[in-house]
Design an enzyme around this catalytic site. Structure first.
Site, PDB file in Angstrom:
ATOM      1  N   HIS A 100      50.919 117.962  41.878  1.00  0.00           N
ATOM      2  CA  HIS A 100      50.972 117.418  43.235  1.00  0.00           C
ATOM      3  C   HIS A 100      51.242 115.921  43.236  1.00  0.00           C
ATOM      4  CE1 HIS A 100      50.070 117.551  47.556  1.00  0.00           C
ATOM      5  NE2 HIS A 100      49.454 116.397  47.378  1.00  0.00           N
ATOM      6  N   HIS A 121      49.864 120.245  53.085  1.00  0.00           N
ATOM      7  CA  HIS A 121      48.444 120.415  52.775  1.00  0.00           C
ATOM      8  C   HIS A 121      48.156 121.911  52.784  1.00  0.00           C
ATOM      9  CE1 HIS A 121      44.403 118.182  52.789  1.00  0.00           C
ATOM     10  NE2 HIS A 121      45.167 117.642  51.875  1.00  0.00           N
TER      11      HIS A 121
END
Length: 757
Positions: free
Chosen positions: A54, A105
């Protein structure tokens, strides 16, 4: 015993839980090679979160670098900040600039839907704030599993409540996005969040720590145990099929604290006392310290024991990894430190000086006087592993593309009304008001267009009316059929949606959502999507200003549809010249712009009626998209004054556009489709060819508009006229269908409320 640098040097063989932190054995060995010793437990924590998928883009950056090859000049402005910064910044004239970015998210929103979505909004807002801008609006492209699935009824309400609750509390209008349902997103909802901000050129701030002796100040909320490894590690692995089990890794948001943080930060900017700034997102203090130091003079000394805590039992490793929300880090000259603290106190925002910029080229972090981190910050922030993951065209791709929807059984003319009703009631085409009514669309008073318009539009200069329009789009089915073309189609649709409002597209941000990079099929999809997006941006003249990659969106080995969401930002010189997405009066001519072809593969019709996915997606015609956009921009201007409404054609084709444009103001329409798609009413209504729009003009302006369209080379088909209480379709004078607007509205609006009940 505290694991300090001296201890790490004296016991090199101590076993460390690197695998539990998401590091591979070779990555751990590389860290030891960089340090010349084993890492301390705190250093291991920092490397693990910063080298996660990420944060480091280790599987994607070899493909993302091609976006840097796109010229940074745009049609009506230039890039002031781009890839590598917290968000892209575009000059829009008169001393104004806009900054925008979209991020994901996804995994946290499956584990804990409300907080996952809420903190996604909070994080993207802080990215915009960190550029020196006032956040002015948000958008939310969302993807869920099948609407009737039990887990969708758990995830969707929580996500929508989180997006709305956080954004509404911040006083930011939510002006657009998407809500899409597909079974591939079961267990992996996509919660993408976009924010746009406004700033003057001189207000631009960058994330760097320069100036030896300058102070490093942490301000905002206290640090807690929430979000440890949240966005960084949680979003860097696949989920098992056993359901949500990682709740401690999800951050907890406080929008009221964020609102104070926004206003406090903007006053700090106005006071001219911020030399560098970074928000706390994924990887928390690990990210803020290493990225600020790496982008500046390269040195920083931090006393970690000075960090304000909500939980006094946190170990230093946990403090470094915590992703608690509503926190910022600023670099301030010593002479401005007192003034900085004074402004923070005014806003009731806690601020503590925790460090100093040094000239050592090292990031040194102490804990109660003992050194627990001593690293080159660039090795943490920028020197993570780079993987050239193997990829190849899947063996099943040819078979998928050979199975086109053109061979599927088609309805008779007598069945077209029932088909229209079935389509408008399908989850992806049904009214999304159940979602969007939970968002405040008009707070701050500068919203010009919002849901269900094709694009959102915000006024940024109240004196001269300058505004920006934004749209986000992606059809994952198209991307599965052909990821290269699918990414281009996502860009083309967002580009077209911005243009229908009368704006000129300028720049792109993207959120690339894919399955596991360890799957060669998925990596091929990703590589093809990046290649397609880059080539389309080059043709359209719109640079990629930044974005986000979300990988490992797979559950129990099943990846999501490849979903390269593209956001396009456009400029409109005067928002008073905007074009509405639906007609509002009777007696206007209804015109179809563009060419309709027999393109049904990947369509909503094939999906809804036949549960089919196969064939090739619609043809991309970027030259036609550019011509259409130019015509729409010229035709919407008040001095031309000929287009009274414009609605793009995409999912559901002409049928859906006619329904939505009629229901918006409950004004009917009568159209003849005998000159569309060779006179085949079914194809005319449900084919999904691109570079098309439905527009209306006053009868008196028809000749002028036709001349304008001819100048731009855009085909025009005169369909009919607005008015009445029905949607009427004929072909060569023969009836095709008549649907009452009240019946259509009842059908269109019922689907999602019924499912959520």
């Amino acid at each position: 015993m505290l694991d300090t640098v001296s201890v790490a040097a004296s016991d090199p063989d101590r076993e460390q839980p690197f695998a539990d932190l998401g590091l591979k054995p070779d990555e751990y060995e590389r860290i030891k090679e960089i340090l010349g010793r084993r890492p301390t437990s705190s250093e291991l924590a920092m490397y693990s979160v910063m080298w996660s998928e990420h944060c480091s883009y280790k599987s994607s950056k070899v493909h993302l670098k091609q976006f840097g090859e796109i010229p940074q000049e745009t049609k009506a402005g230039r890039m002031l900040a781009g890839i590598g910064e917290n968000a892209g910044v575009i000059d829009v004239g008169n001393g104004w600039a806009v900054t925008f970015k979209i991020e994901s998210h996804n995994h946290p929103s499956y584990v804990e839907p409300y907080q996952g979505a809420a903190t996604g909004v909070g994080g993207i807002v802080r990215d915009i704030l960190a550029m020196g801008a006032r956040p002015v609006a948000v958008m939310d492209p969302l993807r869920f599993g099948a609407l009737d699935a039990a887990d969708t009824r758990r995830v969707l309400p929580g996500v929508v409540s989180g997006v709305g609750g956080y954004g509404n509390c911040l006083g930011l209008p939510n002006i657009g996005g998407e809500v899409v349902f597909d079974s591939s997103y079961a267990g992996n909802p996509l919660v993408n969040a976009l924010c746009v901000g406004v700033l003057k050129h001189e207000d631009l701030h960058l994330a760097k720590a320069s100036g030896e002796g300058n102070k490093v100040i942490m301000y905002g909320a206290r640090t807690g145990g929430d979000g440890i490894g949240g966005a960084s590690i949680l979003a860097s692995d696949t989920f098992e099929s056993t359901g949500p089990t990682k709740r401690p890794a999800v951050q907890v948001g406080d929008p009221f604290m964020e609102k104070l943080l926004i206003e406090c930060t903007l006053e700090l900017f106005q006071a001219g006392i911020v030399a560098g700034i970074q928000d706390f997102g994924a990887a928390g203090i690990s990210c803020a310290t290493s990225e600020l130091a790496a982008a500046g003079d390269g040195g920083m000394h931090v006393e970690l024991s000075g960090v304000p805590l909500r939980d006094s039992t946190l170990a230093p490793e946990e403090i470094l990894m915590s992703e608690s929300q509503e926190r910022m880090m600023a670099v301030v000259e010593p002479a401005d430190e007192a003034r900085f603290m004074e402004i923070c106190a005014k806003w009731d925002v806690e601020a503590v000086t925790i460090g100093t910029v040094t000239g050592t080229g090292r990031l040194v972090i102490d804990w109660n006087g003992e050194t627990i981190v001593d690293v080159d910050p660039r090795t943490v922030a920028h020197d993570g592993p780079t993987y050239e993951r193997p990829y190849a065209r899947p063996e099943w791709q040819d078979g998928l593309q050979a199975d086109g929807a053109e061979a599927l059984p088609r309805p008779s003319v007598a069945e077209l009304k029932d088909l229209m009703l079935q389509m408008v009631a399908s989850p992806n085409l049904a009214d999304k008001s159940w979602v969007t009514d939970q968002y405040d669309r008009y707070v701050r008073g500068n919203t010009v267009l919002s849901q269900p318009s094709d694009s959102g539009m915000i006024r940024i200069d109240e004196e001269n009316g300058t505004g920006v329009a934004l749209a986000t789009d992606c059809n994952g089915r198209y991307a599965k059929l052909d990821p290269f073309t699918g990414a281009q189609l996502a860009l083309a649709e967002a580009y077209r949606n911005v243009a229908t409002g009368g704006a000129t597209p300028l720049a792109v941000s993207d959120c690339l959502n894919f399955g596991s990079p360890e799957d060669p099929d998925v990596m091929w999809q990703f590589a093809e999507a990046c290649r397609g997006l880059k080539e389309a941006c080059l043709t359209l003249g719109v640079p990629v200003t930044g974005g986000n990659v979300s990988l490992y969106n797979s559950t129990a080995g099943t990846p999501i549809l490849p979903t390269p969401v593209v956001a396009v930002l456009g400029l409109i010189e005067d928002v008073a010249k905007r074009t509405a997405s639906a007609w509002s009066a009777a007696g206007q001519r209804v015109l179809l712009l563009g060419t309709t072809r027999e393109e049904l593969s990947g369509s909503e019709w094939a999906h809804v009626v036949h549960g089919h996915l196969g064939g090739l997606p619609p043809k991309v015609d970027l030259a036609a998209e550019m011509s259409l956009a130019s015509l729409l921009a010229e035709g919407s201007a008040l001095d031309a004054g000929v287009i009274t409404s414009a609605h793009d054609l995409s999912d559901g084709g002409l049928s859906q556009a006619l329904v939505e444009a009629s229901l918006r103001n409950m004004v009917g329409v009568s159209v003849d489709v005998s000159e569309v798609a060779g006179g085949d009413p079914f194809l005319a209504l449900f084919a999904e060819s691109t570079a098309r729009a439905l527009v209306t003009v006053e009868e008196s302006d028809l000749s002028a508009f036709l001349a304008m369209a001819a100048k731009h080379g855009v085909p025009v088909t005169d369909l009919g006229v607005t008015g009445g209480d029905d949607l009427v379709v004929t072909a060569g004078g023969e009836p095709v269908l008549t649907a009452g607007l009240l019946e259509l509205r009842a059908t269109w609006t019922a689907t999602i409320p019924a499912a959520m009940a």
